[in-house]
Design a protein around this motif. Sequence first.
Motif, PDB file in Angstrom:
ATOM      1  N   ASN A   1      -9.118  -0.444   2.318  1.00  0.00           N
ATOM      2  CA  ASN A   1      -9.260  -1.385   1.207  1.00  0.00           C
ATOM      3  C   ASN A   1      -9.356  -2.841   1.643  1.00  0.00           C
ATOM      4  O   ASN A   1     -10.115  -3.616   1.050  1.00  0.00           O
ATOM      5  N   ASN A   2      -8.578  -3.212   2.634  1.00  0.00           N
ATOM      6  CA  ASN A   2      -8.386  -4.647   2.933  1.00  0.00           C
ATOM      7  C   ASN A   2      -8.510  -5.002   4.402  1.00  0.00           C
ATOM      8  O   ASN A   2      -8.122  -6.098   4.799  1.00  0.00           O
TER       9      ASN A   2
ATOM     10  N   LEU B   1     -18.359   1.968   4.067  1.00  0.00           N
ATOM     11  CA  LEU B   1     -17.324   1.155   4.689  1.00  0.00           C
ATOM     12  C   LEU B   1     -17.674  -0.290   4.348  1.00  0.00           C
ATOM     13  O   LEU B   1     -18.564  -0.884   4.953  1.00  0.00           O
ATOM     14  N   PHE B   2     -17.005  -0.828   3.335  1.00  0.00           N
ATOM     15  CA  PHE B   2     -17.333  -2.173   2.851  1.00  0.00           C
ATOM     16  C   PHE B   2     -16.712  -3.235   3.759  1.00  0.00           C
ATOM     17  O   PHE B   2     -15.514  -3.199   4.042  1.00  0.00           O
ATOM     18  N   THR B   3     -17.528  -4.185   4.198  1.00  0.00           N
ATOM     19  CA  THR B   3     -16.994  -5.301   4.982  1.00  0.00           C
ATOM     20  C   THR B   3     -16.859  -6.560   4.135  1.00  0.00           C
ATOM     21  O   THR B   3     -16.165  -7.496   4.550  1.00  0.00           O
ATOM     22  N   THR B   4     -17.502  -6.608   2.986  1.00  0.00           N
ATOM     23  CA  THR B   4     -17.129  -7.581   1.961  1.00  0.00           C
ATOM     24  C   THR B   4     -16.159  -6.850   1.040  1.00  0.00           C
ATOM     25  O   THR B   4     -16.465  -5.756   0.566  1.00  0.00           O
ATOM     26  N   GLU B   5     -14.999  -7.450   0.820  1.00  0.00           N
ATOM     27  CA  GLU B   5     -13.951  -6.792   0.029  1.00  0.00           C
ATOM     28  C   GLU B   5     -13.709  -7.580  -1.250  1.00  0.00           C
ATOM     29  O   GLU B   5     -13.779  -8.811  -1.258  1.00  0.00           O
ATOM     30  N   TYR B   6     -13.403  -6.860  -2.309  1.00  0.00           N
ATOM     31  CA  TYR B   6     -13.428  -7.438  -3.650  1.00  0.00           C
ATOM     32  C   TYR B   6     -12.074  -7.282  -4.340  1.00  0.00           C
ATOM     33  O   TYR B   6     -11.348  -6.305  -4.111  1.00  0.00           O
TER      34      TYR B   6
ATOM     35  N   TRP C   1      -5.621  -7.280  -7.721  1.00  0.00           N
ATOM     36  CA  TRP C   1      -5.806  -5.840  -7.575  1.00  0.00           C
ATOM     37  C   TRP C   1      -7.055  -5.584  -6.748  1.00  0.00           C
ATOM     38  O   TRP C   1      -8.046  -6.333  -6.838  1.00  0.00           O
ATOM     39  N   ASN C   2      -7.044  -4.522  -5.950  1.00  0.00           N
ATOM     40  CA  ASN C   2      -8.227  -4.123  -5.189  1.00  0.00           C
ATOM     41  C   ASN C   2      -9.321  -3.641  -6.137  1.00  0.00           C
ATOM     42  O   ASN C   2      -9.055  -2.856  -7.051  1.00  0.00           O
ATOM     43  N   ARG C   3     -10.543  -4.090  -5.880  1.00  0.00           N
ATOM     44  CA  ARG C   3     -11.666  -3.724  -6.722  1.00  0.00           C
ATOM     45  C   ARG C   3     -12.927  -3.518  -5.890  1.00  0.00           C
ATOM     46  O   ARG C   3     -13.032  -3.991  -4.752  1.00  0.00           O
ATOM     47  N   VAL C   4     -13.923  -2.849  -6.488  1.00  0.00           N
ATOM     48  CA  VAL C   4     -15.287  -2.779  -5.972  1.00  0.00           C
ATOM     49  C   VAL C   4     -16.222  -2.936  -7.170  1.00  0.00           C
ATOM     50  O   VAL C   4     -16.092  -2.184  -8.141  1.00  0.00           O
ATOM     51  N   PRO C   5     -17.155  -3.902  -7.141  1.00  0.00           N
ATOM     52  CA  PRO C   5     -18.086  -4.049  -8.263  1.00  0.00           C
ATOM     53  C   PRO C   5     -18.992  -2.820  -8.373  1.00  0.00           C
ATOM     54  O   PRO C   5     -19.491  -2.304  -7.366  1.00  0.00           O
ATOM     55  N   GLU C   6     -19.226  -2.384  -9.581  1.00  0.00           N
ATOM     56  CA  GLU C   6     -20.031  -1.185  -9.809  1.00  0.00           C
ATOM     57  C   GLU C   6     -21.425  -1.314  -9.204  1.00  0.00           C
ATOM     58  O   GLU C   6     -21.937  -0.365  -8.592  1.00  0.00           O
ATOM     59  N   SER C   7     -22.040  -2.498  -9.329  1.00  0.00           N
ATOM     60  CA  SER C   7     -23.395  -2.670  -8.792  1.00  0.00           C
ATOM     61  C   SER C   7     -23.404  -2.549  -7.272  1.00  0.00           C
ATOM     62  O   SER C   7     -24.351  -1.998  -6.686  1.00  0.00           O
TER      63      SER C   7
ATOM     64  N   HIS D   1       0.828  -1.204   0.000  1.00  0.00           N
ATOM     65  CA  HIS D   1       0.000   0.000   0.000  1.00  0.00           C
ATOM     66  C   HIS D   1       0.859   1.250   0.000  1.00  0.00           C
ATOM     67  O   HIS D   1       2.042   1.216   0.328  1.00  0.00           O
ATOM     68  N   ALA D   2       0.234   2.372  -0.361  1.00  0.00           N
ATOM     69  CA  ALA D   2       0.953   3.625  -0.526  1.00  0.00           C
ATOM     70  C   ALA D   2       1.171   4.369   0.786  1.00  0.00           C
ATOM     71  O   ALA D   2       2.259   4.867   1.061  1.00  0.00           O
ATOM     72  N   HIS D   3       0.105   4.478   1.603  1.00  0.00           N
ATOM     73  CA  HIS D   3       0.147   5.284   2.829  1.00  0.00           C
ATOM     74  C   HIS D   3      -0.518   4.524   3.976  1.00  0.00           C
ATOM     75  O   HIS D   3      -1.372   3.675   3.745  1.00  0.00           O
ATOM     76  N   PRO D   4      -0.186   4.858   5.218  1.00  0.00           N
ATOM     77  CA  PRO D   4      -0.971   4.338   6.334  1.00  0.00           C
ATOM     78  C   PRO D   4      -2.426   4.782   6.177  1.00  0.00           C
ATOM     79  O   PRO D   4      -2.689   5.952   5.868  1.00  0.00           O
ATOM     80  N   ASP D   5      -3.344   3.910   6.370  1.00  0.00           N
ATOM     81  CA  ASP D   5      -4.813   3.996   6.268  1.00  0.00           C
ATOM     82  C   ASP D   5      -5.341   3.301   5.024  1.00  0.00           C
ATOM     83  O   ASP D   5      -6.453   2.781   5.033  1.00  0.00           O
ATOM     84  N   ASP D   6      -4.549   3.271   3.934  1.00  0.00           N
ATOM     85  CA  ASP D   6      -5.016   2.608   2.710  1.00  0.00           C
ATOM     86  C   ASP D   6      -5.343   1.141   2.960  1.00  0.00           C
ATOM     87  O   ASP D   6      -6.308   0.596   2.405  1.00  0.00           O
ATOM     88  N   GLU D   7      -4.527   0.501   3.781  1.00  0.00           N
ATOM     89  CA  GLU D   7      -4.714  -0.927   4.040  1.00  0.00           C
ATOM     90  C   GLU D   7      -6.016  -1.205   4.778  1.00  0.00           C
ATOM     91  O   GLU D   7      -6.725  -2.175   4.480  1.00  0.00           O
ATOM     92  N   SER D   8      -6.361  -0.360   5.740  1.00  0.00           N
ATOM     93  CA  SER D   8      -7.574  -0.583   6.523  1.00  0.00           C
ATOM     94  C   SER D   8      -8.823  -0.297   5.693  1.00  0.00           C
ATOM     95  O   SER D   8      -9.820  -1.020   5.785  1.00  0.00           O
TER      96      SER D   8
END
Length: 291
Positions: A22-23, A256-261, A173-179, A13-20
């Motif tokens: 996204n993942n 705040l997504f708890t299912t991660e894609y 890669w980190n993703r989020v489905p559009e729907s 990850h790039a910065h602290p907080d990105d990990e929490s």
Amino acid sequence: MTELPTRRLLLVHAHPDDESINNGATMAAYAAAGARVTLVTCTLGERGEVIPPRLRHLTGAALGEYRLRELTEAMGALGVEDFRQLGGPGRYRDSGMMGLADNDAPDCFWQADVDEAAGHLVEVILEVRPQVLVTYDDHGGYGHPDHIQAHRVATRAAELAAAAGWDIPKVYWNRVPESVAKAAFARLAEELPALPFSGAAAVGDVPGVVPDGRVTTEIDGAAHAAAKAAAMRAHATQIEVADGWFALSNELAQPLFTTEYYELVRGERGAARESDLFAGLDAGAGAREAS
């Protein structure tokens, strides 16, 4: 000679907080299941915009040091013990948003030599020997220079590590489905009046949103929702969390997504829609002795 854990996950990850953001749920789930979860953060986020007025005096190196403490607290919430800074703390500095003069600073991550930076990550890969690597797409999810550079460095490090003897079987890669994003923002429109935010972000503000068909993998992190929220709250300079939503310094709420894609971009797909980043790998794959 030390026997490695059977499952080993590396996130870049790039910065602290990105990990929490996204993942966080993914990291907590695998850590709780006994996998070795390793996080490499490329900068300390020295140019981040600070939310709490009481902390707005923090800038530059002082902010970076504070954000490292936030990261330490966040990793405690997720149960992750192995977290590192690329090349050591402060080796690469935050580059700021794309198009700013900050991008030209010689010590910023955007200006780093990719092979040199990748070399630091190769050292981690050869030590940890991950079967799974998670990072951003080539746009960095939303175009931040440090996210783009993290993608380049992670990709190059995987190539160099393969040449040095450890070929990472699966890369995501980190993703989020559009729907999913659209449905979440529809709910947000209903709940926004009760939230402590000035407005709502838009689907396009969420990094990594793609057509549903590109998403190969989803990790149900509902059991670790509280841990993810706690990790995000630990990054108090950057994030405000409220009732399943959060906002950055712009005060615009987003889900705040708890299912991660994820999108599998290298390796064999374990199923039509995977529910495990290690799907398709032999249970003992890569479980070798490390010198």
